[in-house]
Design a protein around this motif. Structure first.
Motif, PDB file in Angstrom:
ATOM      1  N   ARG A  28     -21.805  43.550 -29.519  1.00 26.76           N
ATOM      2  CA  ARG A  28     -21.653  44.326 -28.276  1.00 26.76           C
ATOM      3  C   ARG A  28     -21.494  43.437 -27.057  1.00 26.76           C
ATOM      4  O   ARG A  28     -20.625  43.666 -26.222  1.00 26.76           O
ATOM      5  N   ASP A  29     -22.361  42.426 -26.937  1.00 29.59           N
ATOM      6  CA  ASP A  29     -22.293  41.538 -25.770  1.00 29.59           C
ATOM      7  C   ASP A  29     -20.981  40.759 -25.764  1.00 29.59           C
ATOM      8  O   ASP A  29     -20.329  40.638 -24.726  1.00 29.59           O
ATOM      9  N   THR A  30     -20.602  40.247 -26.921  1.00 28.97           N
ATOM     10  CA  THR A  30     -19.343  39.502 -27.016  1.00 28.97           C
ATOM     11  C   THR A  30     -18.177  40.401 -26.633  1.00 28.97           C
ATOM     12  O   THR A  30     -17.302  40.000 -25.863  1.00 28.97           O
ATOM     13  N   TYR A  31     -18.158  41.604 -27.158  1.00 30.07           N
ATOM     14  CA  TYR A  31     -17.064  42.542 -26.875  1.00 30.07           C
ATOM     15  C   TYR A  31     -17.006  42.856 -25.380  1.00 30.07           C
ATOM     16  O   TYR A  31     -15.936  42.839 -24.772  1.00 30.07           O
ATOM     17  N   ARG A  32     -18.168  43.125 -24.795  1.00 33.09           N
ATOM     18  CA  ARG A  32     -18.219  43.440 -23.351  1.00 33.09           C
ATOM     19  C   ARG A  32     -17.737  42.257 -22.527  1.00 33.09           C
ATOM     20  O   ARG A  32     -16.924  42.411 -21.611  1.00 33.09           O
ATOM     21  N   GLU A  33     -18.230  41.053 -22.840  1.00 32.07           N
ATOM     22  CA  GLU A  33     -17.823  39.858 -22.093  1.00 32.07           C
ATOM     23  C   GLU A  33     -16.328  39.605 -22.241  1.00 32.07           C
ATOM     24  O   GLU A  33     -15.652  39.224 -21.277  1.00 32.07           O
ATOM     25  N   PHE A  34     -15.801  39.829 -23.435  1.00 29.82           N
ATOM     26  CA  PHE A  34     -14.373  39.648 -23.681  1.00 29.82           C
ATOM     27  C   PHE A  34     -13.550  40.629 -22.843  1.00 29.82           C
ATOM     28  O   PHE A  34     -12.586  40.239 -22.185  1.00 29.82           O
ATOM     29  N   THR A  35     -13.945  41.895 -22.844  1.00 24.38           N
ATOM     30  CA  THR A  35     -13.170  42.890 -22.100  1.00 24.38           C
ATOM     31  C   THR A  35     -13.320  42.712 -20.589  1.00 24.38           C
ATOM     32  O   THR A  35     -12.457  43.150 -19.835  1.00 24.38           O
ATOM     33  N   GLU A  36     -14.383  42.045 -20.157  1.00 28.53           N
ATOM     34  CA  GLU A  36     -14.511  41.710 -18.731  1.00 28.53           C
ATOM     35  C   GLU A  36     -13.652  40.494 -18.384  1.00 28.53           C
ATOM     36  O   GLU A  36     -13.058  40.432 -17.313  1.00 28.53           O
ATOM     37  N   LYS A  49     -14.496  32.274 -27.667  1.00 33.14           N
ATOM     38  CA  LYS A  49     -13.692  31.140 -27.191  1.00 33.14           C
ATOM     39  C   LYS A  49     -12.956  31.523 -25.908  1.00 33.14           C
ATOM     40  O   LYS A  49     -12.906  30.751 -24.947  1.00 33.14           O
ATOM     41  N   VAL A  50     -12.397  32.730 -25.880  1.00 31.21           N
ATOM     42  CA  VAL A  50     -11.672  33.218 -24.698  1.00 31.21           C
ATOM     43  C   VAL A  50     -12.621  33.332 -23.504  1.00 31.21           C
ATOM     44  O   VAL A  50     -12.305  32.864 -22.403  1.00 31.21           O
ATOM     45  N   VAL A  51     -13.779  33.921 -23.723  1.00 28.80           N
ATOM     46  CA  VAL A  51     -14.764  34.084 -22.640  1.00 28.80           C
ATOM     47  C   VAL A  51     -15.147  32.717 -22.085  1.00 28.80           C
ATOM     48  O   VAL A  51     -15.182  32.509 -20.863  1.00 28.80           O
ATOM     49  N   GLY A  52     -15.422  31.769 -22.956  1.00 27.61           N
ATOM     50  CA  GLY A  52     -15.796  30.426 -22.519  1.00 27.61           C
ATOM     51  C   GLY A  52     -14.694  29.757 -21.722  1.00 27.61           C
ATOM     52  O   GLY A  52     -14.948  29.142 -20.678  1.00 27.61           O
ATOM     53  N   TYR A  53     -13.454  29.886 -22.204  1.00 27.40           N
ATOM     54  CA  TYR A  53     -12.328  29.269 -21.505  1.00 27.40           C
ATOM     55  C   TYR A  53     -12.176  29.867 -20.104  1.00 27.40           C
ATOM     56  O   TYR A  53     -12.043  29.137 -19.122  1.00 27.40           O
ATOM     57  N   VAL A  54     -12.189  31.181 -20.017  1.00 29.13           N
ATOM     58  CA  VAL A  54     -11.999  31.841 -18.717  1.00 29.13           C
ATOM     59  C   VAL A  54     -13.111  31.431 -17.757  1.00 29.13           C
ATOM     60  O   VAL A  54     -12.843  31.089 -16.596  1.00 29.13           O
ATOM     61  N   ARG A  55     -14.340  31.401 -18.229  1.00 35.27           N
ATOM     62  CA  ARG A  55     -15.460  31.020 -17.349  1.00 35.27           C
ATOM     63  C   ARG A  55     -15.320  29.576 -16.855  1.00 35.27           C
ATOM     64  O   ARG A  55     -15.516  29.296 -15.673  1.00 35.27           O
ATOM     65  N   ARG A  56     -15.011  28.663 -17.780  1.00 32.91           N
ATOM     66  CA  ARG A  56     -14.866  27.245 -17.383  1.00 32.91           C
ATOM     67  C   ARG A  56     -13.706  27.071 -16.406  1.00 32.91           C
ATOM     68  O   ARG A  56     -13.818  26.359 -15.406  1.00 32.91           O
ATOM     69  N   HIS A  57     -12.600  27.710 -16.702  1.00 31.02           N
ATOM     70  CA  HIS A  57     -11.407  27.554 -15.872  1.00 31.02           C
ATOM     71  C   HIS A  57     -11.606  28.160 -14.481  1.00 31.02           C
ATOM     72  O   HIS A  57     -11.169  27.595 -13.488  1.00 31.02           O
ATOM     73  N   MET A  58     -12.266  29.320 -14.415  1.00 32.24           N
ATOM     74  CA  MET A  58     -12.523  29.960 -13.125  1.00 32.24           C
ATOM     75  C   MET A  58     -13.415  29.086 -12.246  1.00 32.24           C
ATOM     76  O   MET A  58     -13.275  29.085 -11.030  1.00 32.24           O
TER      77      MET A  58
END
Length: 115
Positions: A8-16, A80-89
């Motif tokens: 659930r948390d992964t899915y929510r973070e991904f969709t955000e 992986k996507v969530v981590g990339y977006v956070r680092r890049h932002m």
């Protein structure tokens, strides 16, 4: 995947993190700008698709699938996507970012920072 939250948390973070719709991302991935950015396995001279561009195609697939059909591998890519977006932002350059490789790279990963 940590089964504690059933994803659930992964899915929510991904969709955000992913704020582009599948059709929008698909159209973006066809542009020259999309293909100009990113890290290529084996270096740019090796040609081929960048890691981010490949990720964008995977993201489209993930967005088009039912949550119940997602595998552990899918959740791994979502993290992986969530981590990339956070680092890049966190590395946002100053000034207008509309026509920057920084924005284009993020868009390959499904996130348009101008939205």
């Amino acid at each position: 995947m940590s089964r504690g939250d059933d994803g659930r948390d992964t899915y929510r973070e991904f969709t955000e993190a992913v704020n582009m719709k599948p059709g929008e991302l698909s159209t973006w991935l066809e542009t020259d700008e999309s293909k100009q950015v990113g890290w290529h396995k084996g270096g740019r001279a090796g040609g081929g698709e960048s890691v981010g561009h490949e990720s964008g195609r995977k993201i489209i697939n993930l967005l088009c699938r039912k949550r119940g059909d997602l595998s552990d591998g899918d959740y791994k890519h979502m993290r992986k996507v969530v981590g990339y977006v956070r680092r890049h932002m966190a590395q946002r350059p100053s000034g207008n970012v509309r026509d920057t490789k920084w924005r284009w790279s993020l868009m390959n990963w499904g996130h348009d920072p101008l939205k």
